[in-house]
Design an enzyme around this catalytic site. Structure first.
Site, PDB file in Angstrom:
ATOM      1  CG  LEU A   1      -4.689   1.370   3.993  1.00 51.17           C
ATOM      2  CD1 LEU A   1      -4.181   1.912   5.340  1.00 51.17           C
ATOM      3  CD2 LEU A   1      -6.215   1.231   4.042  1.00 51.17           C
ATOM      4  CG  ASP A   2      -7.102   5.007  -1.795  1.00 51.57           C
ATOM      5  OD1 ASP A   2      -6.790   4.015  -2.481  1.00 51.57           O
ATOM      6  OD2 ASP A   2      -8.272   5.402  -1.643  1.00 51.57           O
ATOM      7  CG  PHE A   3      -1.920   9.394  -2.133  1.00 47.31           C
ATOM      8  CD1 PHE A   3      -2.963   9.363  -3.047  1.00 47.31           C
ATOM      9  CD2 PHE A   3      -1.556  10.618  -1.573  1.00 47.31           C
ATOM     10  CE1 PHE A   3      -3.634  10.525  -3.401  1.00 47.31           C
ATOM     11  CE2 PHE A   3      -2.208  11.777  -1.921  1.00 47.31           C
ATOM     12  CZ  PHE A   3      -3.261  11.738  -2.833  1.00 47.31           C
TER      13      PHE A   3
ATOM     14  CE  LYS B   1      -9.910   8.214  -0.696  1.00 48.05           C
ATOM     15  NZ  LYS B   1      -8.572   8.201  -1.268  1.00 48.05           N
TER      16      LYS B   1
END
Ligand code: URA
Length: 241
Positions: free
Chosen positions: A106-108, A192
Protein backbone atom coordinates in the site's frame (compact mmCIF):
# COMPACT_ATOMS: atom_id res chain seq x y z
CA UNK A 1 -0.24 -34.79 13.90
CA UNK A 2 3.03 -32.92 13.30
CA UNK A 3 6.29 -34.50 14.60
CA UNK A 4 7.56 -32.98 17.87
CA UNK A 5 10.45 -30.56 17.33
CA UNK A 6 13.20 -29.41 19.69
CA UNK A 7 12.33 -26.26 21.63
CA UNK A 8 15.42 -24.50 20.34
CA UNK A 9 14.37 -25.18 16.71
CA UNK A 10 10.83 -24.03 17.44
CA UNK A 11 12.05 -20.74 18.95
CA UNK A 12 14.38 -20.22 15.99
CA UNK A 13 11.57 -20.91 13.49
CA UNK A 14 9.35 -18.32 15.19
CA UNK A 15 11.95 -15.57 14.88
CA UNK A 16 13.44 -15.39 18.36
CA UNK A 17 17.03 -15.25 17.12
CA UNK A 18 19.85 -17.62 16.26
CA UNK A 19 19.71 -21.23 17.50
CA UNK A 20 22.40 -20.32 20.05
CA UNK A 21 20.46 -17.28 21.25
CA UNK A 22 17.25 -19.32 21.52
CA UNK A 23 19.00 -21.94 23.56
CA UNK A 24 20.38 -19.21 25.86
CA UNK A 25 16.85 -17.82 26.31
CA UNK A 26 15.83 -21.21 27.70
CA UNK A 27 18.87 -21.46 29.99
CA UNK A 28 18.11 -17.94 31.25
CA UNK A 29 14.62 -19.13 32.34
CA UNK A 30 12.95 -16.77 29.88
CA UNK A 31 10.84 -19.37 28.04
CA UNK A 32 7.67 -21.15 29.08
CA UNK A 33 5.99 -23.92 27.11
CA UNK A 34 2.22 -23.97 27.53
CA UNK A 35 2.66 -22.05 30.78
CA UNK A 36 5.42 -24.23 32.28
CA UNK A 37 8.98 -23.04 32.63
CA UNK A 38 11.23 -24.77 30.08
CA UNK A 39 14.60 -26.11 31.15
CA UNK A 40 16.01 -27.99 28.19
CA UNK A 41 16.37 -26.38 24.73
CA UNK A 42 16.72 -29.90 23.22
CA UNK A 43 13.38 -31.08 24.61
CA UNK A 44 11.04 -32.19 21.83
CA UNK A 45 7.72 -30.40 21.90
CA UNK A 46 4.43 -31.00 20.06
CA UNK A 47 3.62 -27.88 18.04
CA UNK A 48 -0.14 -28.35 17.84
CA UNK A 49 -1.88 -25.64 19.89
CA UNK A 50 1.50 -24.68 21.38
CA UNK A 51 1.76 -21.38 23.23
CA UNK A 52 5.24 -20.15 24.09
CA UNK A 53 5.92 -17.44 26.60
CA UNK A 54 9.12 -15.62 25.80
CA UNK A 55 10.30 -12.89 28.14
CA UNK A 56 6.80 -12.69 29.63
CA UNK A 57 5.01 -12.33 26.30
CA UNK A 58 2.73 -15.08 24.98
CA UNK A 59 3.28 -16.32 21.44
CA UNK A 60 1.11 -18.79 19.59
CA UNK A 61 3.18 -21.19 17.50
CA UNK A 62 2.43 -20.79 13.78
CA UNK A 63 4.33 -22.89 11.26
CA UNK A 64 3.55 -20.20 8.68
CA UNK A 65 2.49 -16.73 9.78
CA UNK A 66 -0.59 -15.01 8.34
CA UNK A 67 -1.23 -11.56 9.78
CA UNK A 68 -3.89 -8.91 9.23
CA UNK A 69 -2.59 -5.42 9.94
CA UNK A 70 -4.43 -2.10 10.00
CA UNK A 71 -1.95 0.16 8.27
CA UNK A 72 -1.81 3.77 9.45
CA UNK A 73 -0.97 6.70 7.21
CA UNK A 74 2.66 7.78 6.69
CA UNK A 75 4.28 4.35 6.83
CA UNK A 76 5.99 2.63 3.91
CA UNK A 77 5.53 -1.07 3.08
CA UNK A 78 9.22 -1.61 2.63
CA UNK A 79 12.24 -2.66 4.69
CA UNK A 80 14.41 0.02 3.12
CA UNK A 81 12.24 3.10 3.32
CA UNK A 82 12.92 6.45 1.67
CA UNK A 83 10.86 9.15 3.43
CA UNK A 84 8.70 7.53 6.09
CA UNK A 85 9.13 4.86 8.73
CA UNK A 86 8.51 1.24 7.79
CA UNK A 87 5.34 -0.69 8.65
CA UNK A 88 7.74 -3.38 9.91
CA UNK A 89 8.75 -1.00 12.72
CA UNK A 90 5.18 -1.41 14.07
CA UNK A 91 5.41 -5.20 14.22
CA UNK A 92 7.04 -7.35 16.91
CA UNK A 93 10.69 -8.06 16.10
CA UNK A 94 10.24 -11.88 15.74
CA UNK A 95 8.00 -11.19 12.72
CA UNK A 96 10.75 -9.25 11.01
CA UNK A 97 13.36 -11.81 12.08
CA UNK A 98 11.40 -14.69 10.55
CA UNK A 99 11.07 -12.83 7.25
CA UNK A 100 7.46 -11.74 7.09
CA UNK A 101 6.62 -9.74 3.98
CA UNK A 102 3.77 -7.47 2.99
CA UNK A 103 1.33 -9.19 0.63
CA UNK A 104 1.37 -6.48 -2.03
CA UNK A 105 2.14 -2.92 -1.03
CA UNK A 106 0.00 0.00 0.00
CA UNK A 107 1.27 3.53 -0.64
CA UNK A 108 2.64 5.43 2.35
CA UNK A 109 -0.57 7.53 2.49
CA UNK A 110 -2.99 4.60 2.04
CA UNK A 111 -4.56 3.17 5.19
CA UNK A 112 -6.33 -0.09 5.99
CA UNK A 113 -6.12 -3.81 5.52
CA UNK A 114 -2.64 -5.13 4.82
CA UNK A 115 -1.75 -8.82 4.90
CA UNK A 116 1.67 -9.92 6.05
CA UNK A 117 3.02 -13.45 5.72
CA UNK A 118 6.05 -15.68 5.26
CA UNK A 119 4.21 -18.15 3.03
CA UNK A 120 5.39 -17.50 -0.53
CA UNK A 121 2.59 -19.53 -2.10
CA UNK A 122 -0.02 -17.59 -0.18
CA UNK A 123 1.57 -14.26 -1.14
CA UNK A 124 1.52 -15.27 -4.80
CA UNK A 125 -2.07 -16.50 -4.65
CA UNK A 126 -3.32 -13.31 -3.01
CA UNK A 127 -1.55 -11.00 -5.44
CA UNK A 128 -1.83 -12.68 -8.85
CA UNK A 129 -4.73 -11.26 -10.91
CA UNK A 130 -5.31 -14.82 -12.21
CA UNK A 131 -6.99 -15.79 -8.93
CA UNK A 132 -9.50 -12.93 -9.24
CA UNK A 133 -9.30 -12.04 -5.57
CA UNK A 134 -10.96 -8.66 -5.10
CA UNK A 135 -9.41 -5.83 -3.13
CA UNK A 136 -11.92 -3.23 -2.04
CA UNK A 137 -10.74 0.37 -1.68
CA UNK A 138 -12.73 3.17 -0.18
CA UNK A 139 -11.82 6.25 -2.18
CA UNK A 140 -12.48 9.81 -1.07
CA UNK A 141 -12.29 12.39 -3.85
CA UNK A 142 -12.09 16.19 -3.89
CA UNK A 143 -14.53 16.38 -6.85
CA UNK A 144 -18.01 14.84 -6.95
CA UNK A 145 -18.00 11.31 -8.37
CA UNK A 146 -20.14 11.08 -11.50
CA UNK A 147 -21.93 8.13 -13.09
CA UNK A 148 -19.86 8.58 -16.24
CA UNK A 149 -16.66 8.26 -14.17
CA UNK A 150 -18.02 5.06 -12.63
CA UNK A 151 -19.00 3.69 -16.08
CA UNK A 152 -15.52 4.48 -17.33
CA UNK A 153 -13.90 2.63 -14.38
CA UNK A 154 -16.14 -0.39 -14.99
CA UNK A 155 -15.59 -0.38 -18.76
CA UNK A 156 -11.82 -0.21 -18.40
CA UNK A 157 -9.18 2.47 -18.14
CA UNK A 158 -5.92 2.54 -20.08
CA UNK A 159 -2.98 3.69 -17.95
CA UNK A 160 0.09 5.29 -19.49
CA UNK A 161 2.53 2.39 -18.97
CA UNK A 162 0.40 -0.47 -20.36
CA UNK A 163 -2.00 -0.61 -23.33
CA UNK A 164 -3.98 -3.36 -21.56
CA UNK A 165 -6.89 -1.65 -19.79
CA UNK A 166 -7.54 -2.20 -16.10
CA UNK A 167 -11.07 -2.56 -14.83
CA UNK A 168 -12.97 -1.93 -11.67
CA UNK A 169 -14.83 -5.20 -11.11
CA UNK A 170 -17.37 -3.40 -8.91
CA UNK A 171 -18.12 0.19 -7.91
CA UNK A 172 -20.41 1.15 -5.09
CA UNK A 173 -20.91 4.87 -4.66
CA UNK A 174 -21.23 5.59 -0.94
CA UNK A 175 -21.63 9.38 -0.99
CA UNK A 176 -21.09 12.16 -3.53
CA UNK A 177 -17.37 12.06 -2.66
CA UNK A 178 -16.77 8.44 -1.70
CA UNK A 179 -16.65 5.30 -3.75
CA UNK A 180 -15.96 1.68 -2.83
CA UNK A 181 -14.14 0.19 -5.79
CA UNK A 182 -13.07 -3.44 -6.21
CA UNK A 183 -10.05 -4.38 -8.32
CA UNK A 184 -8.25 -7.70 -8.74
CA UNK A 185 -4.89 -6.41 -9.93
CA UNK A 186 -2.22 -4.54 -8.00
CA UNK A 187 -0.48 -2.32 -10.52
CA UNK A 188 1.70 0.55 -9.30
CA UNK A 189 -0.53 3.30 -7.78
CA UNK A 190 -3.39 1.63 -9.62
CA UNK A 191 -6.37 3.20 -7.88
CA UNK A 192 -4.89 6.71 -7.92
CA UNK A 193 -4.02 6.41 -11.60
CA UNK A 194 -7.43 4.97 -12.51
CA UNK A 195 -9.18 7.84 -10.75
CA UNK A 196 -6.94 10.40 -12.45
CA UNK A 197 -7.62 8.74 -15.82
CA UNK A 198 -11.38 9.27 -15.42
CA UNK A 199 -10.92 12.93 -14.46
CA UNK A 200 -11.07 12.82 -10.68
CA UNK A 201 -8.47 12.36 -7.92
CA UNK A 202 -7.86 10.44 -4.75
CA UNK A 203 -7.75 12.56 -1.60
CA UNK A 204 -7.82 9.54 0.72
CA UNK A 205 -7.47 5.83 0.12
CA UNK A 206 -8.40 3.09 2.53
CA UNK A 207 -8.50 -0.67 1.89
CA UNK A 208 -11.43 -2.33 3.62
CA UNK A 209 -11.63 -5.84 2.24
CA UNK A 210 -9.68 -8.62 0.51
CA UNK A 211 -11.59 -11.57 -0.97
CA UNK A 212 -14.53 -11.92 1.38
CA UNK A 213 -12.47 -10.91 4.44
CA UNK A 214 -13.40 -7.56 5.96
CA UNK A 215 -11.05 -5.51 8.08
CA UNK A 216 -12.10 -6.43 11.65
CA UNK A 217 -13.91 -3.46 13.17
CA UNK A 218 -12.03 -3.87 16.45
CA UNK A 219 -8.57 -3.83 14.88
CA UNK A 220 -7.23 -0.36 15.63
CA UNK A 221 -4.78 1.44 13.34
CA UNK A 222 -1.27 0.12 13.84
CA UNK A 223 -2.52 -3.16 15.34
CA UNK A 224 -2.17 -6.68 13.96
CA UNK A 225 -3.77 -10.06 14.53
CA UNK A 226 -3.22 -13.68 13.54
CA UNK A 227 -5.30 -15.07 10.71
CA UNK A 228 -6.69 -18.60 11.13
CA UNK A 229 -7.83 -21.19 8.54
CA UNK A 230 -11.38 -19.79 8.42
CA UNK A 231 -9.98 -16.28 7.74
CA UNK A 232 -7.72 -17.66 4.98
CA UNK A 233 -10.78 -19.26 3.41
CA UNK A 234 -12.57 -15.90 3.37
CA UNK A 235 -9.48 -14.20 1.92
CA UNK A 236 -9.27 -16.74 -0.90
CA UNK A 237 -12.80 -16.14 -2.21
CA UNK A 238 -12.59 -14.86 -5.76
CA UNK A 239 -14.94 -12.23 -7.19
CA UNK A 240 -16.31 -14.87 -9.59
CA UNK A 241 -17.04 -17.48 -6.87
N1 URA B 1 -3.77 1.79 -5.47
C1 URA B 1 -3.10 2.93 -5.18
O1 URA B 1 -3.07 3.85 -5.96
N2 URA B 1 -2.47 2.99 -3.98
C2 URA B 1 -2.49 1.98 -3.08
O2 URA B 1 -1.91 2.14 -2.00
C3 URA B 1 -3.20 0.82 -3.39
C4 URA B 1 -3.84 0.74 -4.60
Amino acid sequence: MAKPISLEKILFSQGFGTRRYCSDLVYADLVKVNGLLAEDPEERIATEGLVLTVEDRDWEYHEKAYIAFNKPENYECSHKTTHHPSVYSLLPSPFVERGLQCVGRLDFDTTGLLLISDDGQFIHKMTTPKKNIGKVYEITTPEPITQSQIDHLLNGVVLDDDPKPCFAVACNQLTEYTLAMTIVEGRYHQVKRMMAAVGNHVAKLHRTEIGAYLMPTDLAQGEWRWLYPQDLQMLSKSVTA
